[in-house]
Design a protein around this motif. Structure first.
Motif: not given
Length: 139
Positions: A15-18, A94, A110, A112, A139
């Motif tokens: 989710k959201d690059g994590k 998701e 989460w 990153g 990311k």
């Protein structure tokens, strides 16, 4: 050293690059969502069962979106004398709902690529994070 390899599964949720990781109460580091393959289970069946067990009853995911990505040999973080055979899956969707801690799982995170790698199990540090960064999933 015991030459019998333990089969282990891990499932990657993003989710959201994590990537989603969890912290077992009995371990000092975070790990993948997953665990050992039980007698008579396929790795996919184990991955689905472990997702239900570790994420809790309020996490909502479609088990048909759990897909095999890769496998590799690793040394167990919990016991450096044990070899494990990791089967890695990815969730192609998701994750919905809410995550629930349990007697087994103390916390979720989460993660990153700029977060603290000292929090991670060997498998996450050595195999999973490099793979997910290369594939631009983290990311």
């Amino acid at each position: 050293m015991d030459n019998k390899k333990i089969k282990v599964v891990g499932t990657m949720f993003f989710k959201d690059g994590k990537i989603l990781i969890d912290k077992p109460r009995k371990r000092p580091t975070y790990q993948m969502i997953g665990g050992s393959v039980e007698e008579g289970e396929t790795p996919l069946e184990a991955a689905i069962r472990e997702c239900h067990e570790e994420l809790g009853n309020n996490a909502i995911f479609d088990q048909n979106k759990i897909k095999f990505v890769m496998d590799f040999e690793e040394i167990a973080t919990s016991d450096p004398t044990k070899k494990i055979h990791m089967h890695i899956f990815i969730y192609e969707g998701e994750l919905q709902g809410t995550l629930t801690t349990s007697d087994e799982i103390e916390a979720f995170m989460w993660f990153g690529k700029n977060d603290d790698y000292n929090l991670l199990s060997n498998t996450l540090k050595n195999e999973i994070l490099p793979y997910t960064i290369k594939k631009k999933l983290v990311k």
